[in-house]
Design a protein around this motif. Structure first.
Motif, mmCIF file in Angstrom:
data_model
loop_
_atom_site.group_PDB
_atom_site.id
_atom_site.type_symbol
_atom_site.label_atom_id
_atom_site.label_comp_id
_atom_site.label_asym_id
_atom_site.label_seq_id
_atom_site.Cartn_x
_atom_site.Cartn_y
_atom_site.Cartn_z
ATOM 1 N N ALA A 92 -5.189 1.592 1.242
ATOM 2 C CA ALA A 92 -5.511 2.594 0.484
ATOM 3 C C ALA A 92 -4.442 3.292 -0.288
ATOM 4 O O ALA A 92 -4.497 3.529 -1.485
ATOM 5 N N GLN A 93 -3.345 3.566 0.354
ATOM 6 C CA GLN A 93 -2.144 3.960 -0.146
ATOM 7 C C GLN A 93 -1.604 3.160 -1.089
ATOM 8 O O GLN A 93 -1.100 3.620 -2.314
ATOM 9 N N SER A 94 -1.543 1.883 -0.942
ATOM 10 C CA SER A 94 -1.220 0.818 -1.851
ATOM 11 C C SER A 94 -1.791 1.006 -3.054
ATOM 12 O O SER A 94 -1.371 0.964 -4.399
ATOM 13 N N LEU A 95 -3.234 1.052 -3.089
ATOM 14 C CA LEU A 95 -4.005 1.064 -4.119
ATOM 15 C C LEU A 95 -3.727 2.370 -4.940
ATOM 16 O O LEU A 95 -3.942 2.306 -6.163
ATOM 17 N N GLU A 96 -3.583 3.481 -4.266
ATOM 18 C CA GLU A 96 -3.190 4.630 -4.881
ATOM 19 C C GLU A 96 -2.027 4.451 -5.716
ATOM 20 O O GLU A 96 -1.897 5.000 -7.125
ATOM 21 N N ARG A 97 -0.903 4.064 -5.299
ATOM 22 C CA ARG A 97 0.201 4.001 -5.785
ATOM 23 C C ARG A 97 0.087 3.063 -7.215
ATOM 24 O O ARG A 97 0.630 3.191 -8.077
ATOM 25 N N LEU A 98 -0.719 2.099 -6.761
ATOM 26 C CA LEU A 98 -0.873 0.786 -8.043
ATOM 27 C C LEU A 98 -1.873 1.584 -9.111
ATOM 28 O O LEU A 98 -1.876 1.120 -10.158
ATOM 29 N N GLY A 99 -2.634 2.394 -8.750
ATOM 30 C CA GLY A 99 -3.618 3.077 -9.765
ATOM 31 C C GLY A 99 -4.669 1.910 -9.875
ATOM 32 O O GLY A 99 -5.435 1.947 -10.935
ATOM 33 N N LEU A 100 -5.154 1.197 -8.777
ATOM 34 C CA LEU A 100 -6.135 0.333 -8.797
ATOM 35 C C LEU A 100 -7.476 0.527 -7.789
ATOM 36 O O LEU A 100 -7.115 1.231 -6.882
ATOM 37 N N ASP A 101 -8.381 0.029 -8.112
ATOM 38 C CA ASP A 101 -9.501 0.084 -7.097
ATOM 39 C C ASP A 101 -9.575 -1.005 -6.352
ATOM 40 O O ASP A 101 -10.069 -1.294 -5.166
ATOM 41 N N ARG A 102 -8.867 -2.126 -6.555
ATOM 42 C CA ARG A 102 -8.805 -3.380 -5.755
ATOM 43 C C ARG A 102 -7.020 -4.103 -6.221
ATOM 44 O O ARG A 102 -6.949 -3.872 -7.341
ATOM 45 N N VAL A 103 -6.735 -5.104 -5.220
ATOM 46 C CA VAL A 103 -5.711 -5.867 -5.521
ATOM 47 C C VAL A 103 -6.307 -7.360 -5.608
ATOM 48 O O VAL A 103 -7.569 -7.560 -4.830
ATOM 49 N N ASP A 104 -5.820 -8.369 -6.410
ATOM 50 C CA ASP A 104 -6.152 -9.426 -6.554
ATOM 51 C C ASP A 104 -5.969 -10.297 -5.329
ATOM 52 O O ASP A 104 -6.624 -11.310 -4.815
ATOM 53 N N LEU A 105 -4.734 -9.929 -4.467
ATOM 54 C CA LEU A 105 -4.413 -10.669 -3.304
ATOM 55 C C LEU A 105 -3.684 -9.695 -2.534
ATOM 56 O O LEU A 105 -2.649 -8.878 -3.062
ATOM 57 N N TYR A 106 -4.004 -9.604 -1.086
ATOM 58 C CA TYR A 106 -3.451 -8.704 -0.171
ATOM 59 C C TYR A 106 -2.738 -9.529 0.776
ATOM 60 O O TYR A 106 -3.688 -10.477 1.464
ATOM 61 N N LEU A 107 -1.462 -9.432 1.434
ATOM 62 C CA LEU A 107 -1.116 -10.308 2.409
ATOM 63 C C LEU A 107 -0.546 -9.729 3.440
ATOM 64 O O LEU A 107 -0.089 -8.484 3.416
ATOM 65 N N VAL A 108 -0.544 -10.300 4.697
ATOM 66 C CA VAL A 108 0.177 -9.939 5.961
ATOM 67 C C VAL A 108 1.449 -10.397 5.628
ATOM 68 O O VAL A 108 1.783 -11.534 5.564
ATOM 69 N N HIS A 109 2.692 -9.326 5.688
ATOM 70 C CA HIS A 109 3.752 -9.621 4.827
ATOM 71 C C HIS A 109 4.562 -10.679 5.822
ATOM 72 O O HIS A 109 5.139 -11.545 5.399
ATOM 73 N N TRP A 110 4.493 -10.477 6.974
ATOM 74 C CA TRP A 110 5.425 -11.075 8.118
ATOM 75 C C TRP A 110 4.539 -11.257 9.484
ATOM 76 O O TRP A 110 3.626 -10.230 9.740
ATOM 77 N N PRO A 111 4.505 -12.378 10.268
ATOM 78 C CA PRO A 111 3.766 -12.470 11.604
ATOM 79 C C PRO A 111 4.165 -11.394 12.634
ATOM 80 O O PRO A 111 3.327 -11.186 13.508
#
Length: 279
Positions: A92-111
């Motif tokens: 939710a915080q990432s989407l707010e910063r990006l100004g988007l209602d969805r991202v095309d791809l969301y990743l777990v950055h590291w295991p």
């Protein structure tokens, strides 16, 4: 310039094979850098919460006038946000910063295997996808053991695995596992981050001279011919144009094979963190 190919993902969606990465671009420079990339024709932007520049990416997207369906935007869940409901808050915080209602791809950055919470994080990403906040979901820096555990415990296949991959560090075990399970490879650090003499090696400079291309273009073309998705980073317009101009030439099978043998087995060619210990 030729159009950028679209790569099919195992979930039925598609991703541009070439994009623009904003790793280590300072927040105050990001809006300008992404704006010029979009003006040149890039449509795939790769960022992450930990980069601290999602807001700049969002401002550039908002000012571009481009339709949302023309863009492919990736961001990532950082290592300290895996537990509980924190992934939901983080996206939710990432989407707010990006100004988007969805991202095309969301990743777990590291295991972050020592924390033993990446399966939980993956389960939360499945929910994020199912709620429409991410079109596709995947992972980054996951090795075969990490990937197998996701498959065993959730049966949901990541769309991509974004890994360090360049001629000195080709990770054949990871790429073979991903190929067997339909997971697309995204190569970060595709030019080795300038940490070794890749662009001066004869296996690279020879084809560059023969084809009238730069050594960087030759290495990026090698990636594309292996089916990798790449997003080289630069803030210089001339380099951005150069990195975009990869589809009007091809390497021969012999030229590809000569670069293939530059791999340094056993992790000897790694220039970034080791996923087995990085936290």
């Amino acid at each position: 310039m030729s159009p950028i190919p679209q790569i099919a993902l195992t979930d039925g969606h598609r991703i541009p094979q070439l994009g623009y990465g904003v790793f280590k671009i300072p927040p105050e420079q990001t809006e300008r850098a992404v704006t010029q990339a979009l003006e040149l024709g890039y449509r795939h932007i790769d960022t992450a919460a930990v980069y601290g520049n999602e807001a700049g990416v969002g401002r550039a997207i908002a000012a571009s006038g481009l339709a949302r369906e023309e863009l492919f935007v990736t961001t990532k869940l950082w290592n300290d946000r895996h537990d509980g409901d924190d992934p939901d808050t983080a996206v939710a915080q990432s989407l707010e910063r990006l100004g988007l209602d969805r991202v095309d791809l969301y990743l777990v950055h590291w295991p972050t295997p020592a924390a033993d919470n990446y399966v939980h994080a993956w389960e939360k990403l499945i929910g994020i996808r199912d709620r429409g906040l991410a079109t596709s979901i995947g992972v980054s820096n996951f090795l075969p053991g990490h990937l197998q555990r996701l498959l065993d415990e959730t049966a949901v296949v990541p769309a991509v695995d974004q890994i360090e991959l360049h001629p000195a560090h080709q990770q054949p075990e990871v790429t073979a596992f991903c190929a067997a399970h339909g997971i697309r490879i995204e190569a970060w650090g595709p030019l080795g981050q300038g940490k070794y003499d890749l662009l001066e090696l004869p296996e690279v400079t020879g084809p560059a001279a023969e084809l009238g291309r730069t050594p960087a273009q030759v290495v990026l073309r090698w990636h594309l011919q292996h089916g990798h998705i790449v997003f080289p980073k630069s803030v210089h317009p001339e380099r951005l144009r150069e990195n975009l101009d990869l589809f009007g030439f091809e390497l021969s099978d012999a030229q590809v094979a000569a670069i293939d043998v530059l791999d340094r087995p056993g992790g000897a060619g790694r220039v970034g963190p080791d996923p087995t210990v990085f936290a």
